[in-house]
Design an enzyme around this catalytic site. Structure first.
Site, short mmCIF file in Angstrom:
data_model
loop_
_atom_site.label_atom_id
_atom_site.label_comp_id
_atom_site.label_asym_id
_atom_site.label_seq_id
_atom_site.Cartn_x
_atom_site.Cartn_y
_atom_site.Cartn_z
N CYS A 11 -5.37 64.62 13.11
CA CYS A 11 -4.21 64.72 13.98
C CYS A 11 -3.11 63.73 13.60
O CYS A 11 -2.86 62.75 14.30
CB CYS A 11 -4.64 64.52 15.42
N PRO A 54 -13.15 47.29 -14.73
CA PRO A 54 -12.58 48.59 -14.35
C PRO A 54 -13.29 49.20 -13.14
O PRO A 54 -14.51 49.14 -13.04
CB PRO A 54 -12.81 49.45 -15.59
N GLY A 55 -12.53 49.76 -12.22
CA GLY A 55 -13.10 50.45 -11.06
C GLY A 55 -12.71 51.91 -11.08
O GLY A 55 -13.50 52.79 -11.42
N ARG A 56 -11.44 52.14 -10.76
CA ARG A 56 -10.92 53.51 -10.71
C ARG A 56 -11.26 54.31 -11.97
O ARG A 56 -11.75 55.45 -11.89
CB ARG A 56 -9.39 53.45 -10.56
N TYR A 101 -0.38 56.28 0.43
CA TYR A 101 0.68 56.02 -0.54
C TYR A 101 1.10 57.23 -1.37
O TYR A 101 1.25 57.14 -2.57
CB TYR A 101 0.38 54.81 -1.45
#
Ligand SMILES: *Cc1c(COP(=O)(O)O)cnc(C)c1O
Length: 438
Positions: free
Chosen positions: A362, A292-294, A335
């Site tokens: 910008c 797991p990361g997130r 995204y």
């Protein structure tokens, strides 16, 4: 409720201002500047413990933190102190772990185009496992292990043909992906290693089915495919592979619309599925990895911004610009990722309106949060965007030649810098002016 089911760090409190880890967020901005990443240590340690605890009924498991979500020396120290290993994908992540004193056997090296120097480094420092992704990986590792006369232990990454967004199981086992061996190529990979590279020891199989996953069905299908492939390949090649890596991907709660499952529930479903498949196939003592990361780091992190220009488009949107944006958090621009925020110094204000939080960079697409109901804002107010621990700093850039922002760790009313804010000199430190231009 596990940490990944919360929007805010577990220590979040409303006092005079918004408080995290016992630290007043306005004081943090005063002390360390704005914008600022803040990591709540207790939230991070809590989710690490939730993972370890959820899988404690599985006799032999290593939880690997997928470093790419947020790779810094202090974060590596914290997660490994909780008993996790590290999933790394570059020479830079390996170097960070090495310099932080993390034992190299706790690392698993992943990636679809590992460079030769990265593989050499990984072999030299003794990285524990390699996830071999393709034929190029095999040939490079084969060459490196021969020249150094050193063994490596590998898992073969496969693409099990599960589309986790639709939970569609593509029957042919073929998925158009840049990662891993297609199920129709895996035998060729095994044959190549067995016939040519005796210093590559094939220990098991690896897959990773996606990210921000809310449903257990994909993991169940994945576990079944991995076990059946392990059994099939062991039998066909007379091997004794005994390791499975199910990858990562568990989702988090960015907004109220997100409904990630409890870590405990996912663990139970995965363990039950594996035990059934093991029983059916008379398998024993299979070592398990998850990555797991997130879900490890996201909820621990928030970003503090200061409000600047405010523009009311006549009969249109009210844009509130903050001092950061797509360079410190590229996810909304990349995204359409959604976030929520609070106004840290107006937690008890009733007078609200709908605004759009715009970044300072910008690009018209540099919008952090569209149409959110917030207390009426003025320049100087501090905004706290939640769930920015994962894939924010790790994807940050110097777009518009702006210094990358700093990161502090908070715990028990104490705050410490874990990443220094970049300086103007940092920005030009890699520039060079050829003599003939002077
Ligand atoms: C990105 C990745 C992970 C972590 O995914 P999360 O969605 O952050 O949990 C784990 N394993 C592999 C191979 C990955 O590429």
């Amino acid at each position: 409720m596990s940490v990944n089911q919360r929007i805010k760090p577990i220590t979040t409190e409303i006092k005079e201002n918004l408080t995290i880890g016992g630290c007043d967020t306005l004081e943090l901005v005063k002390k360390y500047g704005s914008p600022l990443y803040v990591i709540d240590e207790l939230t991070l340690r809590t989710i690490c413990r939730e993972y370890i605890d959820a899988f404690k009924n599985y006799p032999n498991i290593t939880v690997l933190y997928a470093s790419k979500a947020l790779a810094t020396s202090a974060i590596f120290k914290i997660v490994t102190s909780e008993g996790l290993g590290l999933d790394v994908v570059s020479g830079g992540e390996i170097y960070t772990a090495y310099k932080a004193g993390i034992p190299m056997d706790k690392l698993m090296f992943n990636g679809n185009n590992k460079q030769e120097w990265e593989l050499e480094t990984a072999v030299d420092v003794g990285v524990g496992r390699f996830s071999v992704d393709n034929f190029n990986d095999i040939n490079l590792l084969g060459k490196i292990t021969e020249s150094r006369n050193k063994m490596v232990e590998v898992l073969l990454r496969i693409t099990p043909g599960i589309d986790c967004h639709t939970h569609e199981y593509i029957q042919t086992g073929h998925l158009d992906s840049k990662f891993g061996f297609d199920l129709t190529q895996i035998d060729e990979a095994v044959s190549l290693i067995l016939s040519k590279y005796p210093k590559i020891s094939i220990r098991g199989l690896h897959a990773h089915i996606g990210s921000q996953i809310f449903d257990s069905a994909g993991y169940v299908d994945e576990a079944k495919i991995l076990v059946s492939e392990l059994v099939r390949i062991n039998k066909k090649y007379n091997l004794s592979m005994d390791e499975l890596n199910l990858g990562g991907g568990l989702g988090v709660k960015y907004t109220e619309n997100d409904t990630p499952p409890d870590v405990k529930d996912i663990a139970e479903i995965v363990i039950n599925t594996l035990n059934q498949e093991f029983d059916k196939n008379k398998l024993k003592d299979i070592k398990l990895y998850i990555e797991p990361g997130r879900s490890i780091i996201s909820t621990s992190g928030v970003t503090l911004y200061t409000v600047g220009a405010i523009k009311q488009v006549p009969k249109g949107t009210k844009y509130v610009s903050v001092d950061g944006g797509m360079a410190d958090n590229p996810r909304p621009a990349m995204y359409q990722a959604e976030y929520v925020c609070d106004v840290a110094n107006k937690m008890n204000f009733e007078d609200k309106e709908i605004v759009t939080i715009a970044g300072r960079y910008c690009e018209s697409g540099d919008i952090l949060i569209k149409d959110i109901l917030l207390p009426k804002l003025q320049a100087g107010d501090v905004i706290c965007v939640y769930n920015t621990g994962a894939y924010n700093y790790s994807m940050a850039s110097n777009y518009n030649r702006v210094q990358k922002i700093g990161m502090v760790l908070v715990n028990n009313s104490q705050s410490d810098i874990i990443v220094y804010r970049e300086t103007l000199d940092d920005l030009i430190s890699h520039d060079n002016i050829p003599d003939r231009l002077n």
